[in-house]
Scaffold this motif. Structure first.
Motif, short mmCIF file in Angstrom:
data_model
loop_
_atom_site.label_atom_id
_atom_site.label_comp_id
_atom_site.label_asym_id
_atom_site.label_seq_id
_atom_site.Cartn_x
_atom_site.Cartn_y
_atom_site.Cartn_z
N GLN A 131 0.82 -1.22 0.00
CA GLN A 131 0.00 0.00 0.00
C GLN A 131 0.85 1.27 0.00
N LYS A 151 1.86 4.96 -6.80
CA LYS A 151 0.72 4.53 -7.61
C LYS A 151 0.95 4.84 -9.09
N ALA A 172 -4.30 6.77 -11.00
CA ALA A 172 -5.09 5.64 -10.50
C ALA A 172 -5.71 5.97 -9.15
N ASN A 173 -6.84 5.35 -8.86
CA ASN A 173 -7.49 5.46 -7.57
C ASN A 173 -6.58 4.85 -6.50
N HIS A 174 -6.71 5.29 -5.23
CA HIS A 174 -5.78 4.86 -4.17
C HIS A 174 -5.73 3.34 -3.99
N SER A 175 -6.83 2.66 -4.27
CA SER A 175 -6.83 1.23 -3.97
C SER A 175 -6.42 0.37 -5.17
N TYR A 192 -3.84 -1.25 -7.42
CA TYR A 192 -2.47 -1.63 -7.75
C TYR A 192 -2.58 -2.98 -8.43
N TYR A 222 0.59 -7.87 -5.78
CA TYR A 222 0.17 -7.96 -4.38
C TYR A 222 0.28 -9.42 -3.93
#
Ligand code: ADP
Ligand code: ASP
Ligand code: MG
Length: 424
Positions: free
Chosen positions: A55, A59, A63-66, A68, A73
Motif C-alpha cells: 500500500q 501509484k 489511479a485510484n488509491h486502492s 495496484y 500484491y
C-alpha cells in the motif's frame, strides 16, 4: 491409523520457538502412526506488514488509491507462508521426521483469477497422498495457490483455514485440525467477554453465520468447504502441551467440532454472539418511490464490487417519497459516495448522508427457527443499557443489530448474558 490435516495459524508459528512447539504437535500424530499433512500461516503480523508495503508503493499516475496490480500484491503477500513452511519442515527434519515444504504452485492448488481473494477450484492431491503413504509429512504453505494465468494467487485474509480444509477434502483426510491461540470456538470472542464459554460442538450453519458476521476464528470459505465436503473439522489450541493426556485422542480431541446439526444433542436457542467493526451507514433522502429505484442504487454499487449489507427503506406518509439506508464496510464509503454521485440523476435522490465507525452485533442460533421472542429479548436488553439501535436485519438463524461503535463491547456482553450464555 488415520489421515490428518493440521493447520497452524499466525500466532502458533509467530517465532522459532513456537515453530519448534508446532513440530512437537506434528510429531505426536506421526508417532501415533497417522499420515499427516500440515498447513501453515505466515508468522503473526507478517501478512499485515507485507500488505502495508504494497500500500505504500507509488501509484500508477491517475489511479485510484486502492488500485495496484493485484498479481504483484499476491506475489508479495504469499511470501510469509513460504518462510514458515520451510522453517517447519526444517524443525521436523531436526526431530528425525521425514518432511518437506510445498508451495501452492508446486502441488498445485489451482484457483480462479480473482487475485487477492481467489477461490480454490481444484487440488492435485495424488503426489501428496503417495508421499504421505511413504511416511513423508507434507508442510504446505497456506493462503496461496496458482491462478489460471500461471501466477501466484492468494485466498483473502484468513485464507490458510480454507487451504487446510480444501487439502483435507482433496486427500480425503479423516480430520482437519485448525490449531490457533484459543482452545476452541467460544460463545463469543473470549477477548471481549472473558465469561465466554467454549462450545463442544457447533453446527456448520451456525459457524458459517458466526464467521461471516465477524468471528474471525475461521475464514467463511473454510466453513463452506467443510460443510460441502463433510470434512470433520476441529478448532483447538497449539499452546497446550503437545504431549498432555488426550491431545492425541483420535475421535474426541480437545477443542470444538464443527458438525452437522443432527450431531448436536442439546441444541440451545442461541449459540453465540458475533460482532463486526468498521461498518458505515449511507442514507439517501427523499427518493421517488417508483419501481426500479433500488436497482438504480444497488446495481452500480455491485458493479463497483461494493458489498452492501443491511438495507432499510422508509416510505413517507403519502407514499410518494422514500428514504433508503444501507451499510457498507467503512473502507468502501468513499467509493460508494462517488458511485452514488455519478448516478445521482438516474437515481433521483435529494441528499446523501453517511456515518462511519458503526458496529454490527449479531445473535446466532439454529434454535431460533423454532422459538419466538429471541429478537425481543435482545432489543429489551440493549434498551436497558441505553444502546440505540440504528438498523436491524434478521434471518431464520440470526439477528443483526447496527449500533454506534463505542457501544460494541457493552452490546456484546449484554447480549451474551441476556441469553444466559455466560452460565454453564
Ligand atoms: P489464527 O492466526 O490462528 O488463524 P485468528 O486470529 O485468525 O487465529 O483467530 C483466532 C481468534 O479469533 C482468537 O484469538 C479470538 O480472539 C478470535 N475469535 C473471535 N470470535 C471467536 C469465537 N467465537 N471463538 C473463539 N475465538 C474467537
Ligand atoms: N497469513 C494470512 C493472513 O494473515 C492467512 C492466514 O493467516 O490465514 O491473512
Ligand atoms: Mg485466522
Amino acid at each position: 491409523m488415520a489421515r490428518i490435516v493440521m493447520k497452524f495459524g499466525g500466532t502458533s508459528v509467530a517465532d522459532l520457538d513456537r515453530i519448534k512447539n508446532v513440530a512437537r504437535h506434528v510429531k505426536r500424530e506421526v508417532d501415533a502412526g497417522h499420515e499427516v499433512a500440515v498447513v501453515v500461516s505466515a508468522m503473526s503480523g507478517k501478512t499485515n506488514e507485507l500488505v502495508g508495503w504494497v500500500q505504500n508503493m507509488p501509484k500508477v499516475a491517475g489511479a485510484n488509491h486502492s488500485i495496484y496490480d493485484a498479481r504483484e500484491y499476491d506475489a508479495i503477500v504469499a511470501s510469509g507462508e513460504q518462510v514458515t513452511s520451510g522453517l517447519l519442515a526444517i524443525a521436523l527434519q531436526a526431530m528425525g521426521i521425514n518432511a518437506r515444504s510445498w508451495q501452492g504452485w508446486q502441488i498445485p492448488i489451482r484457483t480462479d483469477n480473482a487475485h487477492g481473494a481467489a477461490r480454490i477450484l481444484e487440488i492435485e492431491g495424488t503426489e501428496i497422498i503417495r508421499r504421505m503413504g511413504e511416511g513423508q509429512v507434507a508442510v504446505v504453505a497456506g493462503f496461496q495457490g496458482l491462478g489460471p494465468d500461471n501466477r501466484l494467487s492468494t485466498l483473502g485474509r484468513g485464507g490458510s483455514d480454507t487451504s487446510a480444509v480444501a487439502i483435507a477434502a482433496a486427500v480425503k483426510a479423516d480430520r482437519c485440525d485448525i490449531y490457533t491461540d484459543v482452545d476452541g470456538v467460544y460463545t463469543t470472542d473470549p477477548r471481549i467477554e472473558p465469561k465466554a464459554r467454549r462450545l463442544k460442538k457447533i453446527a456448520f450453519e451456525e459457524m458459517l453465520e458466526m464467521a461471516s458476521l465477524g468471528a474471525k476464528v475461521l475464514q467463511v470459505r473454510s466453513v463452506e468447504l467443510a460443510m460441502v465436503f463433510k470434512v470433520r473439522t476441529f478448532v483447538r489450541s497449539s499452546f497446550e502441551d503437545p504431549d498432555a493426556p488426550g491431545m492425541g485422542d483420535l475421535l474426541n480431541p480437545p477443542g470444538t467440532l464443527i458438525c452437522d446439526e443432527e450431531e448436536i444433542v442439546e441444541q440451545e436457542v442461541v449459540t453465540g454472539i458475533a460482532y463486526a467493526k468498521d461498518e458505515a451507514q449511507i442514507s439517501l433522502r427523499r427518493l421517488a418511490d417508483r419501481p426500479g429505484v433500488s436497482a438504480a442504487i444497488f446495481g452500480p454499487l455491485a458493479e463497483s464490487h461494493i458489498n452492501v449489507d443491511m438495507i432499510v427503506q422508509n416510505i413517507s406518509e403519502d407514499g410518494s417519497k422514500t428514504d433508503m439506508t444501507f451499510t457498507v464496510p467503512s473502507g468502501d464509503v468513499e467509493k460508494a459516495l462517488r458511485v452514488l454521485g455519478e448516478n445521482k440523476d438516474k437515481i433521483g435522490y435529494d441528499v446523501v448522508q453517511n456515518e462511519s465507525g458503526l458496529v454490527k452485533v449479531s445473535v446466532i442460533g439454529i434454535g431460533m427457527r423454532s422459538h419466538a421472542g429471541v429478537a425481543a429479548t435482545a432489543f429489551q436488553a440493549l434498551a436497558e443499557k441505553g444502546i440505540n439501535i440504528k438498523a436491524i436485519t434478521t434471518s431464520e438463524i440470526k439477528i443483526s443489530i447496527l449500533i454506534d461503535g463505542p457501544y460494541a463491547e457493552l452490546a456484546v456482553r449484554t447480549l451474551h448474558s441476556c441469553y444466559g450464555l455466560d452460565k454453564s
